[in-house]
Design an enzyme around this catalytic site. Structure first.
Site, PDB file in Angstrom:
ATOM      1  CB  SER A 147      -0.887   0.031   1.242  1.00  0.00           C
ATOM      2  OG  SER A 147      -1.528   1.290   1.335  1.00  0.00           O
ATOM      3  CE1 TYR A 160      -4.399  -2.594   4.718  1.00  0.00           C
ATOM      4  CE2 TYR A 160      -3.807  -0.297   4.310  1.00  0.00           C
ATOM      5  CZ  TYR A 160      -4.153  -1.551   3.834  1.00  0.00           C
ATOM      6  OH  TYR A 160      -4.248  -1.760   2.472  1.00  0.00           O
TER       7      TYR A 160
HETATM    8  P1  NAP Z   1     -11.392  -6.041  -1.226  1.00  0.00           P
HETATM    9  O1  NAP Z   1     -12.181  -5.542  -2.380  1.00  0.00           O
HETATM   10  O2  NAP Z   1     -11.876  -5.764   0.166  1.00  0.00           O
HETATM   11  O3  NAP Z   1     -11.157  -7.616  -1.397  1.00  0.00           O
HETATM   12  C1  NAP Z   1     -10.430  -8.306  -0.444  1.00  0.00           C
HETATM   13  C2  NAP Z   1     -10.179  -9.717  -0.923  1.00  0.00           C
HETATM   14  O4  NAP Z   1      -9.401 -10.388   0.071  1.00  0.00           O
HETATM   15  C3  NAP Z   1     -11.457 -10.502  -1.085  1.00  0.00           C
HETATM   16  O5  NAP Z   1     -11.351 -11.337  -2.211  1.00  0.00           O
HETATM   17  C4  NAP Z   1     -11.538 -11.354   0.185  1.00  0.00           C
HETATM   18  O6  NAP Z   1     -12.144 -12.616  -0.002  1.00  0.00           O
HETATM   19  C5  NAP Z   1     -10.055 -11.561   0.507  1.00  0.00           C
HETATM   20  N1  NAP Z   1      -9.856 -11.725   1.935  1.00  0.00           N
HETATM   21  C6  NAP Z   1      -9.968 -10.767   2.890  1.00  0.00           C
HETATM   22  N2  NAP Z   1      -9.747 -11.297   4.107  1.00  0.00           N
HETATM   23  C7  NAP Z   1      -9.504 -12.620   3.907  1.00  0.00           C
HETATM   24  C8  NAP Z   1      -9.219 -13.706   4.781  1.00  0.00           C
HETATM   25  N3  NAP Z   1      -9.146 -13.552   6.115  1.00  0.00           N
HETATM   26  N4  NAP Z   1      -9.019 -14.928   4.239  1.00  0.00           N
HETATM   27  C9  NAP Z   1      -9.084 -15.096   2.903  1.00  0.00           C
HETATM   28  N5  NAP Z   1      -9.371 -14.123   2.030  1.00  0.00           N
HETATM   29  C10 NAP Z   1      -9.573 -12.892   2.528  1.00  0.00           C
HETATM   30  O7  NAP Z   1      -9.895  -5.475  -1.243  1.00  0.00           O
HETATM   31  P2  NAP Z   1      -9.056  -4.740  -2.396  1.00  0.00           P
HETATM   32  O8  NAP Z   1      -9.323  -3.295  -2.286  1.00  0.00           O
HETATM   33  O9  NAP Z   1      -9.242  -5.428  -3.698  1.00  0.00           O
HETATM   34  O10 NAP Z   1      -7.588  -4.970  -1.818  1.00  0.00           O
HETATM   35  C11 NAP Z   1      -6.699  -5.967  -2.324  1.00  0.00           C
HETATM   36  C12 NAP Z   1      -5.334  -5.710  -1.741  1.00  0.00           C
HETATM   37  O11 NAP Z   1      -4.909  -4.385  -2.101  1.00  0.00           O
HETATM   38  C13 NAP Z   1      -5.280  -5.755  -0.214  1.00  0.00           C
HETATM   39  O12 NAP Z   1      -4.082  -6.367   0.207  1.00  0.00           O
HETATM   40  C14 NAP Z   1      -5.296  -4.301   0.194  1.00  0.00           C
HETATM   41  O13 NAP Z   1      -4.686  -4.083   1.453  1.00  0.00           O
HETATM   42  C15 NAP Z   1      -4.501  -3.676  -0.942  1.00  0.00           C
HETATM   43  N6  NAP Z   1      -4.763  -2.248  -1.141  1.00  0.00           N
HETATM   44  C16 NAP Z   1      -6.004  -1.797  -1.494  1.00  0.00           C
HETATM   45  C17 NAP Z   1      -6.219  -0.439  -1.683  1.00  0.00           C
HETATM   46  C18 NAP Z   1      -7.552   0.124  -2.085  1.00  0.00           C
HETATM   47  O14 NAP Z   1      -7.693   1.358  -2.105  1.00  0.00           O
HETATM   48  N7  NAP Z   1      -8.538  -0.674  -2.428  1.00  0.00           N
HETATM   49  C19 NAP Z   1      -5.160   0.461  -1.495  1.00  0.00           C
HETATM   50  C20 NAP Z   1      -3.907  -0.033  -1.122  1.00  0.00           C
HETATM   51  C21 NAP Z   1      -3.727  -1.394  -0.956  1.00  0.00           C
HETATM   52  P3  NAP Z   1     -13.770 -12.866   0.161  1.00  0.00           P
HETATM   53  O15 NAP Z   1     -14.447 -11.675  -0.416  1.00  0.00           O
HETATM   54  O16 NAP Z   1     -14.069 -14.108  -0.580  1.00  0.00           O
HETATM   55  O17 NAP Z   1     -14.014 -13.040   1.630  1.00  0.00           O
END
Ligand code: NAP
Length: 254
Positions: A147, A160
């Site tokens: 991130s 985080y």
């Molecule tokens: P998201 O839409 O909330 O999706 C999260 C994904 O992770 C889902 O597929 C979920 O699976 C899975 N997951 C969460 N907790 C889990 C657990 N305990 N066990 C197994 N699977 C789990 O998140 P995103 O925004 O796409 O983020 C993806 C990555 O990018 C993350 O590492 C996040 O920290 C990073 N990131 C995101 C942003 C942003 O602005 N969105 C910014 C910086 C970094 P299920 O839905 O099937 O439960």
């Protein structure tokens, strides 16, 4: 034939958001993709359907991360499913994408929240790599989704940010460790991306505009903005890049 034809990839948290876009991008370039998910089976099925519509190959693997034995359970399911398809257990690309966020300033973070954030965002990728080392082929790829809050101070979610900082440190050390096997290890650090993770921060047009204004391009990122970088890092074209944390924040707070 795509650039990744013949390669097998595991993308954690690929049912939704950034992980879905990454899984689609890798499959579009020819990889066979294991779409890992946990709670949201409907979303994971949609990811598989979208990949099939694109002409790609993928299958689902369900498991919970951030709990004891998580890596072993995931690989057991992955290996069984690959065996059912007549394939061996080998992997070429591991994308540690699954993650959870959690707000909390230093005075508010509970030990439970702290442990949960580190369990899912740091501990789980660490042991997925450790357990996966025997599956990963020489010349493979490990890509950790970090991130931009490791660069831009974000006291609102301090634990985080710390968990992602540890992931960056792991990326650096692992790149050195796996260099002799020609496995590259890199991290990609998104800024705000339009996914469920930050939906509550974008509920009004004013709030969305404020997030957009953080980027030099004055917009919130799309999952595909990150997926294109990950697909490049998964390809042979990125072979000389390792141990790097690549800022993918659309020039946020430059
Ligand atoms: P998201 O839409 O909330 O999706 C999260 C994904 O992770 C889902 O597929 C979920 O699976 C899975 N997951 C969460 N907790 C889990 C657990 N305990 N066990 C197994 N699977 C789990 O998140 P995103 O925004 O796409 O983020 C993806 C990555 O990018 C993350 O590492 C996040 O920290 C990073 N990131 C995101 C942003 C942003 O602005 N969105 C910014 C910086 C970094 P299920 O839905 O099937 O439960």
């Amino acid at each position: 034939m795509g650039e990744l034809t013949g390669r097998t990839a595991l993308v954690t948290g690929a049912g939704r958001g950034i992980g879905r876009a990454v899984a689609r991008g890798l499959a579009r370039d020819g990889a066979l993709v294991a779409v890992h998910y946990h709670r949201n089976e409907t979303a994971a099925r949609e990811t598989l359907e979208l990949i099939a519509e694109d002409g790609g190959q993928a299958f689902g693997v369900r498991s919970e991360l951030g709990v004891p034995g998580d890596a072993e359970a995931l690989y057991a399911r992955l290996e069984d499913t690959l065996a059912d398809r007549g394939a061996g257990p080998d992997l070429d690309i591991l994308v540690n994408n699954a993650g959870v966020s959690g707000p909390g300033r230093v005075q508010d973070v509970t030990p439970e929240l702290f442990d949960r954030l580190f369990a899912v965002n740091t501990r789980s990728p660490f042991f997925l790599v450790q357990r996966g080392l025997k599956n990963l082929r020489d010349g493979g790829r490990i890509i950790n989704i970090s991130s931009a809050v490791t660069r831009i101070a974000y006291p609102e979610s301090v634990a985080y940010a710390m968990a992602k900082g540890a992931l960056n440190t792991f990326t650096l050390a692992l790149a050195k460790e796996l260099g002799p096997r020609r496995i590259t290890v890199n991290a990609v650090s998104p800024g705000f991306i339009e996914t469920d993770m930050n939906a509550r921060k974008r509920t009004t047009p004013e709030a969305a505009a404020q997030l957009a204004a953080l980027s030099a391009f004055n917009r919130i990122g799309h999952p595909a903005d990150i997926a294109d970088i990950v697909v490049f890092l998964a390809s042979d074209r990125s072979r000389w890049i390792t141990g790097q944390c690549i800022d993918a924040s659309g020039g946020s707070r430059l």
